[in-house]
Design a protein around this motif. Sequence first.
Motif, short mmCIF file in Angstrom:
data_model
loop_
_atom_site.label_atom_id
_atom_site.label_comp_id
_atom_site.label_asym_id
_atom_site.label_seq_id
_atom_site.Cartn_x
_atom_site.Cartn_y
_atom_site.Cartn_z
N GLY A 1 0.78 -1.23 0.00
CA GLY A 1 0.00 0.00 0.00
C GLY A 1 0.80 1.28 0.00
O GLY A 1 0.25 2.34 -0.26
N HIS A 2 2.10 1.20 0.30
CA HIS A 2 2.89 2.42 0.41
C HIS A 2 4.29 2.23 -0.19
O HIS A 2 4.88 1.16 -0.07
N PRO A 3 4.82 3.28 -0.80
CA PRO A 3 6.25 3.29 -1.10
C PRO A 3 7.03 3.35 0.22
O PRO A 3 6.65 4.07 1.15
N VAL A 4 8.11 2.57 0.30
CA VAL A 4 8.91 2.50 1.52
C VAL A 4 10.39 2.67 1.16
O VAL A 4 10.88 2.03 0.23
N VAL A 5 11.09 3.49 1.93
CA VAL A 5 12.52 3.72 1.70
C VAL A 5 13.31 2.53 2.23
O VAL A 5 13.19 2.16 3.40
N ILE A 6 14.14 1.91 1.36
CA ILE A 6 14.94 0.75 1.79
C ILE A 6 16.43 1.06 1.84
O ILE A 6 17.20 0.28 2.39
N ALA A 7 16.85 2.17 1.23
CA ALA A 7 18.27 2.54 1.25
C ALA A 7 18.36 4.05 1.09
O ALA A 7 17.56 4.65 0.36
N GLN A 8 19.34 4.66 1.76
CA GLN A 8 19.46 6.11 1.73
C GLN A 8 20.92 6.51 1.86
O GLN A 8 21.68 5.87 2.59
N LEU A 9 21.32 7.53 1.11
CA LEU A 9 22.68 8.05 1.21
C LEU A 9 22.60 9.56 1.32
O LEU A 9 22.02 10.23 0.47
N GLU A 10 23.18 10.10 2.37
CA GLU A 10 23.11 11.54 2.61
C GLU A 10 24.01 12.31 1.64
O GLU A 10 24.95 11.76 1.07
N ALA A 11 23.72 13.59 1.49
CA ALA A 11 24.57 14.46 0.69
C ALA A 11 25.96 14.52 1.32
O ALA A 11 26.10 14.46 2.56
N PRO A 12 27.01 14.63 0.51
CA PRO A 12 28.37 14.55 1.07
C PRO A 12 28.80 15.77 1.87
O PRO A 12 29.76 15.69 2.63
N ASN A 13 28.11 16.89 1.71
CA ASN A 13 28.47 18.09 2.46
C ASN A 13 27.55 18.29 3.66
O ASN A 13 26.72 17.44 3.97
N TYR A 14 27.69 19.41 4.33
CA TYR A 14 27.02 19.58 5.62
C TYR A 14 25.55 19.94 5.48
O TYR A 14 24.82 19.96 6.48
N TRP A 15 25.07 20.24 4.26
CA TRP A 15 23.69 20.66 4.11
C TRP A 15 22.98 19.77 3.10
O TRP A 15 23.49 19.51 2.01
N GLY A 16 21.78 19.28 3.48
CA GLY A 16 21.02 18.45 2.56
C GLY A 16 19.77 17.89 3.20
O GLY A 16 19.57 18.02 4.42
N ILE A 17 18.92 17.30 2.40
CA ILE A 17 17.71 16.64 2.88
C ILE A 17 18.05 15.21 3.29
O ILE A 17 18.90 14.57 2.67
N SER A 18 17.41 14.72 4.34
CA SER A 18 17.65 13.35 4.78
C SER A 18 16.32 12.62 4.97
O SER A 18 15.43 13.13 5.67
N ILE A 19 16.18 11.47 4.33
CA ILE A 19 14.98 10.64 4.43
C ILE A 19 15.34 9.35 5.16
O ILE A 19 16.24 8.64 4.73
N ARG A 20 14.67 9.06 6.24
CA ARG A 20 15.01 7.87 7.02
C ARG A 20 14.64 6.58 6.31
O ARG A 20 13.58 6.48 5.69
N VAL A 21 15.51 5.59 6.40
CA VAL A 21 15.19 4.25 5.91
C VAL A 21 13.99 3.72 6.70
O VAL A 21 13.93 3.86 7.92
#
Length: 267
Positions: free
Chosen positions: A114-134
């Motif tokens: 029923g839902h899209p689910v995050v299974i893997a995530q990689l943060e931006a390499p610098n100090y600023w960026g969006i982060s989506i939890r696995v």
Amino acid sequence: MNDLDQDRYRAPALDKGLDILELLAGVDGGLSQAEIAKKLDRSPNEFYRMLDRLVKRGYVARLEGDRYVLTLKLFGLAQLHAPTRRLASLAMPLMRELAEITQQENHIVVYDRGHPVVIAQLEAPNYWGISIRVGSRMGLFDTGSGHVLLAFRSPDVRSMMVAEHVASGGLDGRMTEAFAARLDAIRTRGYEMMPSAQTAGVTNLSAPIVSADGEALAALTVPYITIINMPDAPDIARTIEVLKDTARRISELAGASLGAGSPSADS
């Protein structure tokens, strides 16, 4: 184990439920209770309670006209195990490369019950960026990942995904002609680009990770933000190019590594 031992350990109710699931898995458009009973050579009354429980547990859906169809729940249960872990593992080096080139976060999303689910995530390499939890669960109708997962699926599977999403408490989106045309356009150009419905200033860029037959295994998504203190960072057009290329390369790896038991079993 001989036939006597097999009879000794029979579980008639379980056998009946499995018979229904296996039967529905092999037909298009569903079957009525009477048709199920006829094909399994039993009385229709034998299946009323079993069908009711399978519907309430989400393994079977009841459509208009008293027809029953198999949902994607069994697929969802299976795909969260080894194939999905392998997909995340083999994709990680390419996701890291994508983050380094674009200076943006990226993540992989699969469809699950029923839902899209995050299974893997990689943060931006610098100090600023969006982060989506696995493990984050998303909407089908208001996210780039959801749009891609719908766009690269057959019409029948797409309809079932929408029904499951609504039944599980998701946004009651409608498969209007306009929305269906949007999905067709996504499939034609090979990616989705849309303003985030959750965060101002973010543009969701999403491309499909596909099986050999072109059906979506997953969506690779970059929540793009304009980085004003890095003038050399790739613009959105360049980011789309790199995103599409990365999704293509992951698709090739997935086809070679996951084989017939991959998450492409559709869902």
